[in-house]
Design a protein around this motif. Structure first.
Motif, mmCIF file in Angstrom:
data_model
loop_
_atom_site.group_PDB
_atom_site.id
_atom_site.type_symbol
_atom_site.label_atom_id
_atom_site.label_comp_id
_atom_site.label_asym_id
_atom_site.label_seq_id
_atom_site.Cartn_x
_atom_site.Cartn_y
_atom_site.Cartn_z
ATOM 1 N N ILE A 1 2.457 17.289 -10.807
ATOM 2 C CA ILE A 1 2.650 16.448 -9.624
ATOM 3 C C ILE A 1 1.511 15.439 -9.599
ATOM 4 C CG2 ILE A 1 2.717 16.342 -7.107
ATOM 5 C CD1 ILE A 1 3.752 19.231 -7.126
ATOM 6 N N ILE A 2 1.852 14.165 -9.503
ATOM 7 C CA ILE A 2 0.855 13.105 -9.368
ATOM 8 C C ILE A 2 1.124 12.409 -8.042
ATOM 9 C CG2 ILE A 2 -0.140 10.996 -10.331
ATOM 10 C CD1 ILE A 2 0.909 11.873 -13.066
ATOM 11 N N GLU A 3 0.124 12.349 -7.194
ATOM 12 C CA GLU A 3 0.279 11.706 -5.880
ATOM 13 C C GLU A 3 -0.358 10.329 -5.883
ATOM 14 O OE1 GLU A 3 -0.997 14.372 -2.823
ATOM 15 O OE2 GLU A 3 0.508 15.860 -3.363
ATOM 16 N N ASN A 4 -0.007 9.533 -4.896
ATOM 17 C CA ASN A 4 -0.555 8.183 -4.684
ATOM 18 C C ASN A 4 -0.163 7.193 -5.779
ATOM 19 O OD1 ASN A 4 -1.898 8.885 -2.267
ATOM 20 N ND2 ASN A 4 -3.534 9.809 -3.468
ATOM 21 N N VAL A 5 1.020 7.359 -6.332
ATOM 22 C CA VAL A 5 1.517 6.427 -7.350
ATOM 23 C C VAL A 5 2.075 5.199 -6.628
ATOM 24 C CG1 VAL A 5 3.149 6.096 -9.247
ATOM 25 C CG2 VAL A 5 2.065 8.329 -8.908
ATOM 26 N N PRO A 6 1.640 3.992 -7.007
ATOM 27 C CA PRO A 6 2.109 2.794 -6.321
ATOM 28 C C PRO A 6 3.577 2.485 -6.645
ATOM 29 C CG PRO A 6 0.743 2.182 -8.172
ATOM 30 C CD PRO A 6 0.673 3.675 -8.059
ATOM 31 N N GLN A 7 4.195 1.768 -5.731
ATOM 32 C CA GLN A 7 5.574 1.335 -5.908
ATOM 33 C C GLN A 7 5.653 0.351 -7.061
ATOM 34 O OE1 GLN A 7 7.360 0.015 -2.287
ATOM 35 N NE2 GLN A 7 8.872 -1.239 -3.324
ATOM 36 N N GLY A 8 6.756 0.394 -7.814
ATOM 37 C CA GLY A 8 6.965 -0.543 -8.906
ATOM 38 C C GLY A 8 7.112 0.174 -10.236
ATOM 39 N N ASN B 1 -3.081 2.692 -16.986
ATOM 40 C CA ASN B 1 -3.822 1.636 -16.288
ATOM 41 C C ASN B 1 -4.269 2.028 -14.885
ATOM 42 O OD1 ASN B 1 -3.505 -0.047 -18.542
ATOM 43 N ND2 ASN B 1 -1.553 -0.773 -17.767
ATOM 44 N N LEU B 2 -4.116 3.273 -14.515
ATOM 45 C CA LEU B 2 -4.591 3.759 -13.221
ATOM 46 C C LEU B 2 -5.374 5.048 -13.470
ATOM 47 C CD1 LEU B 2 -1.387 3.294 -11.044
ATOM 48 C CD2 LEU B 2 -3.397 1.832 -11.061
ATOM 49 N N GLU B 3 -6.195 5.404 -12.544
ATOM 50 C CA GLU B 3 -6.967 6.644 -12.654
ATOM 51 C C GLU B 3 -6.201 7.810 -12.036
ATOM 52 O OE1 GLU B 3 -9.910 7.027 -14.278
ATOM 53 O OE2 GLU B 3 -9.614 4.950 -14.917
ATOM 54 N N LEU B 4 -4.914 7.874 -12.284
ATOM 55 C CA LEU B 4 -4.071 8.933 -11.737
ATOM 56 C C LEU B 4 -3.573 9.801 -12.886
ATOM 57 C CD1 LEU B 4 -1.908 6.803 -9.279
ATOM 58 C CD2 LEU B 4 -3.883 8.214 -8.716
ATOM 59 N N TRP B 5 -3.780 11.115 -12.777
ATOM 60 C CA TRP B 5 -3.329 12.024 -13.815
ATOM 61 C C TRP B 5 -3.222 13.439 -13.264
ATOM 62 C CZ3 TRP B 5 -6.419 16.118 -15.348
ATOM 63 C CH2 TRP B 5 -7.743 16.082 -14.907
ATOM 64 N N ASN C 1 0.797 -1.216 0.000
ATOM 65 C CA ASN C 1 0.000 0.000 0.000
ATOM 66 C C ASN C 1 0.836 1.276 0.000
ATOM 67 O OD1 ASN C 1 -2.513 -1.223 -0.068
ATOM 68 N ND2 ASN C 1 -2.480 -1.589 2.137
ATOM 69 N N ILE C 2 2.154 1.147 -0.112
ATOM 70 C CA ILE C 2 3.009 2.331 -0.107
ATOM 71 C C ILE C 2 2.789 3.106 -1.406
ATOM 72 C CG2 ILE C 2 5.395 3.149 -0.145
ATOM 73 C CD1 ILE C 2 6.111 0.827 1.661
ATOM 74 N N ARG C 3 2.572 4.397 -1.260
ATOM 75 C CA ARG C 3 2.313 5.265 -2.409
ATOM 76 C C ARG C 3 3.318 6.411 -2.406
ATOM 77 N NH1 ARG C 3 -1.985 3.298 -5.638
ATOM 78 N NH2 ARG C 3 -2.880 1.654 -4.377
ATOM 79 N N PHE C 4 3.631 6.899 -3.602
ATOM 80 C CA PHE C 4 4.632 7.945 -3.729
ATOM 81 C C PHE C 4 4.119 9.099 -4.589
ATOM 82 C CE2 PHE C 4 6.971 3.978 -3.106
ATOM 83 C CZ PHE C 4 7.666 4.313 -1.952
ATOM 84 N N LYS C 5 4.903 10.174 -4.587
ATOM 85 C CA LYS C 5 4.597 11.357 -5.387
ATOM 86 C C LYS C 5 5.580 11.389 -6.564
ATOM 87 C CE LYS C 5 5.840 15.363 -3.764
ATOM 88 N NZ LYS C 5 5.927 16.625 -3.030
ATOM 89 N N VAL C 6 5.032 11.609 -7.776
ATOM 90 C CA VAL C 6 5.849 11.715 -8.985
ATOM 91 C C VAL C 6 5.647 13.115 -9.541
ATOM 92 C CG1 VAL C 6 6.180 10.840 -11.329
ATOM 93 C CG2 VAL C 6 5.670 9.250 -9.472
ATOM 94 N N SER C 7 6.752 13.798 -9.853
ATOM 95 C CA SER C 7 6.661 15.153 -10.395
ATOM 96 C C SER C 7 7.634 15.295 -11.555
ATOM 97 C CB SER C 7 6.986 16.171 -9.302
ATOM 98 O OG SER C 7 8.303 15.975 -8.823
ATOM 99 N N GLY C 8 7.521 16.423 -12.263
ATOM 100 C CA GLY C 8 8.430 16.687 -13.378
ATOM 101 C C GLY C 8 7.968 17.878 -14.187
ATOM 102 N N ARG D 1 10.232 3.777 -6.537
ATOM 103 C CA ARG D 1 10.533 3.184 -5.234
ATOM 104 C C ARG D 1 10.508 4.226 -4.130
ATOM 105 N NH1 ARG D 1 10.964 -1.749 -6.127
ATOM 106 N NH2 ARG D 1 12.279 -2.795 -7.624
ATOM 107 N N HIS D 2 10.378 5.499 -4.512
ATOM 108 C CA HIS D 2 10.323 6.609 -3.559
ATOM 109 C C HIS D 2 9.755 7.817 -4.304
ATOM 110 C CE1 HIS D 2 13.941 7.913 -5.685
ATOM 111 N NE2 HIS D 2 14.427 6.697 -5.468
ATOM 112 N N ASN D 3 9.543 8.924 -3.626
ATOM 113 C CA ASN D 3 9.090 10.128 -4.309
ATOM 114 C C ASN D 3 10.089 10.432 -5.422
ATOM 115 O OD1 ASN D 3 6.889 10.409 -2.624
ATOM 116 N ND2 ASN D 3 7.921 11.833 -1.263
ATOM 117 N N THR D 4 9.579 10.657 -6.624
ATOM 118 C CA THR D 4 10.444 10.740 -7.794
ATOM 119 C C THR D 4 10.206 12.004 -8.586
ATOM 120 O OG1 THR D 4 10.375 8.321 -7.935
ATOM 121 C CG2 THR D 4 11.128 9.494 -9.891
ATOM 122 N N ASP D 5 11.293 12.713 -8.909
ATOM 123 C CA ASP D 5 11.241 13.847 -9.825
ATOM 124 C C ASP D 5 11.743 13.336 -11.169
ATOM 125 O OD1 ASP D 5 11.330 16.186 -11.250
ATOM 126 O OD2 ASP D 5 12.714 17.209 -9.899
#
Length: 140
Positions: A62-69, A48-52, A21-28, A90-94
């Protein structure tokens, strides 16, 4: 001893469930490949996810709640070629800069015809031809 084994199994299963259930933040930033200028209002989505997210005036997202992997991130906007990139999260990613190439937008040739009748004159007809970006006016 039996209680210790049961407790150990419980902890392992709990740790696996928590890790799942670990979720991360992706930005860029999304940039024009040629000018390196930011592209605003581009849509950045995790496939394949409802994240945008939509990019702001600086091309930032910035997209939050991105699953690990490993995830596929698709970037699209009008006038540019859609780009899909894969990242291992694997962690918050820029993601730094994602560059988009301009799309070659063109329309096929066509014809527009107009008719006009003036009082006391014969009717006339004009034809506008559009081909390869050139426009020509022809009287018939």
């Amino acid at each position: 001893m039996r209680k210790a084994i049961t407790l150990l199994l419980f902890l392992i299963i709990s740790a696996a469930a928590i890790a799942d259930n670990i979720r991360f933040k992706v930005s860029g930033h999304v940039l024009d490949n040629r000018t390196m200028q930011p592209i605003q209002y581009a849509i950045v989505k995790v496939s394949n996810l409802e994240l945008w997210a939509a990019t702001d005036a600086n091309g930032m997202f910035i997209i939050e709640n991105v699953p690990q992997g490993t995830v596929s991130i698709e970037v699209s906007t009008l006038g540019y070629v859609t780009r899909t990139v894969q990242f291992n999260i694997r962690h918050n990613t820029d993601l730094k800069n994602i560059r988009l190439k301009e799309a070659n937008l063109s329309i096929p040739g066509g014809e527009v015809t107009a008719r006009k009748r003036e009082i006391g004159r014969a009717s006339w007809r004009e034809r506008v031809e559009i081909s390869g970006g050139a426009v020509s006016l022809k009287k018939k």
